[in-house]
Motif scaffolding. Structure first.
Motif, short mmCIF file in Angstrom:
data_model
loop_
_atom_site.label_atom_id
_atom_site.label_comp_id
_atom_site.label_asym_id
_atom_site.label_seq_id
_atom_site.Cartn_x
_atom_site.Cartn_y
_atom_site.Cartn_z
N LEU A 160 0.84 -1.20 0.00
CA LEU A 160 0.00 0.00 0.00
C LEU A 160 0.87 1.26 0.00
CD1 LEU A 160 -2.87 1.06 -0.03
CD2 LEU A 160 -2.84 1.03 2.47
N LYS A 161 1.92 1.25 0.79
CA LYS A 161 2.83 2.40 0.84
C LYS A 161 3.46 2.65 -0.53
CE LYS A 161 6.75 4.36 3.25
NZ LYS A 161 7.77 4.21 4.27
N ARG A 162 3.92 1.58 -1.19
CA ARG A 162 4.57 1.75 -2.49
C ARG A 162 3.58 2.22 -3.54
NH1 ARG A 162 9.32 -2.04 -4.37
NH2 ARG A 162 10.06 -1.32 -2.35
N LEU A 163 2.35 1.69 -3.54
CA LEU A 163 1.33 2.16 -4.49
C LEU A 163 1.09 3.65 -4.30
CD1 LEU A 163 -1.17 -0.82 -4.23
CD2 LEU A 163 0.14 -0.19 -6.27
N ASN A 164 1.02 4.08 -3.05
CA ASN A 164 0.82 5.49 -2.75
C ASN A 164 2.02 6.34 -3.16
OD1 ASN A 164 -1.67 4.92 -1.64
ND2 ASN A 164 -0.89 4.79 0.45
N MET A 165 3.21 5.86 -2.85
CA MET A 165 4.41 6.63 -3.14
C MET A 165 4.61 6.82 -4.64
SD MET A 165 6.89 5.10 -0.17
CE MET A 165 8.38 5.78 -0.81
N PHE A 166 4.19 5.83 -5.42
CA PHE A 166 4.35 5.92 -6.87
C PHE A 166 3.13 6.56 -7.54
CE2 PHE A 166 7.46 2.32 -6.37
CZ PHE A 166 8.55 3.05 -6.77
N HIS A 167 2.19 7.02 -6.73
CA HIS A 167 1.00 7.71 -7.25
C HIS A 167 0.23 6.84 -8.24
CE1 HIS A 167 2.41 12.01 -6.14
NE2 HIS A 167 2.95 11.13 -5.35
N ILE A 168 0.13 5.56 -7.94
CA ILE A 168 -0.66 4.66 -8.78
C ILE A 168 -2.14 5.00 -8.52
CG2 ILE A 168 -1.27 2.26 -9.30
CD1 ILE A 168 1.67 2.99 -9.97
N SER A 169 -2.87 5.36 -9.56
CA SER A 169 -4.28 5.71 -9.39
C SER A 169 -5.10 4.45 -9.15
CB SER A 169 -4.81 6.43 -10.63
OG SER A 169 -4.90 5.53 -11.72
N LYS A 170 -6.26 4.63 -8.56
CA LYS A 170 -7.14 3.49 -8.32
C LYS A 170 -7.53 2.85 -9.66
CE LYS A 170 -10.94 1.84 -5.58
NZ LYS A 170 -11.81 2.13 -4.44
N GLN A 171 -7.74 3.68 -10.67
CA GLN A 171 -8.10 3.16 -11.99
C GLN A 171 -6.97 2.29 -12.57
OE1 GLN A 171 -8.85 6.17 -14.95
NE2 GLN A 171 -9.43 4.69 -16.50
N GLU A 172 -5.73 2.79 -12.50
CA GLU A 172 -4.59 2.01 -13.00
C GLU A 172 -4.43 0.72 -12.21
OE1 GLU A 172 0.18 2.54 -13.99
OE2 GLU A 172 -0.84 4.09 -12.85
#
Length: 187
Positions: A160-172
């Motif tokens: 979760l931290k890495r998804l947030n840090m890389f600004h991965i959108s919910k859609q992506e």
């Protein structure tokens, strides 16, 4: 041959040689996990002048080096190479120096900048709903998601931290999970 503006931080001379076969770029070698203050200062200076891409091996020492540099020099970009693309065909070696030119080029095209982001759309509930936390295939799914998004391998706490840090959108995130789920159905 594609020219990379940023300076690429790699672990050693063999990595430098392989990267220079794939792209036109300057490198700084961390000399493995024996990274010293002088090297950190060199990386800090490079980041201020041209920007830095950290490109370490997809193993525990590589992740440790990445973490040391990220903490000492915030704002660096990151390139990741999946383990299966970094394995030697001849021995048990694992590293950038064993990757194909194409794999290195792909990793350097899919570069991320680690920054803290608040209010991300992806939640722990999303990870649970997609079977990324707990369950028999959670580890496989996290590994495959990391490959598909080019964000590296993570454990359950890091994802979760890495998804947030890389600004991965919910859609992506959802689109990538659909690809992963379809792959599993096709197996």
């Amino acid at each position: 041959m594609k020219k990379i503006k940023e300076i690429i931080v790699v672990e050693g001379k063999d990595d430098t040689a392989k990267v220079k076969q794939a792209v036109e770029a300057d490198t700084i070698e961390s000399n493995g996990s024996a990274i010293n203050k002088e090297t950190i200062e060199q990386i800090r200076h490079a980041k201020e002048k041209r920007g830095v891409i950290i490109f370490t091996d997809p193993d525990a020492p590589g992740e440790r080096i990445r973490a040391i540099i990220s903490e000492a020099v915030p704002g660096c970009k990151h390139a990741f190479l999946p383990k299966d693309q970094a394995r030697s065909k001849f021995d048990k070696g694992l590293g950038i120096e064993h990757a194909t030119i194409e794999a290195i080029q792909d990793a350097l095209v899919s570069v991320y900048e680690l920054t803290e982001k608040t209010g991300t759309e992806i939640t722990k509930s999303d990870l649970i709903a997609y079977g990324l936390l707990g369950g028999a295939r959670a580890g496989y799914r996290r590994d495959r998601l990391g490959e598909l998004l080019n964000i590296g391998k993570t454990n359950g706490k890091q994802l979760l931290k890495r998804l947030n840090m890389f600004h991965i959108s919910k859609q992506e995130f959802e689109q990538t999970m659909e690809v992963l789920i379809q792959e599993e159905k096709d197996e």
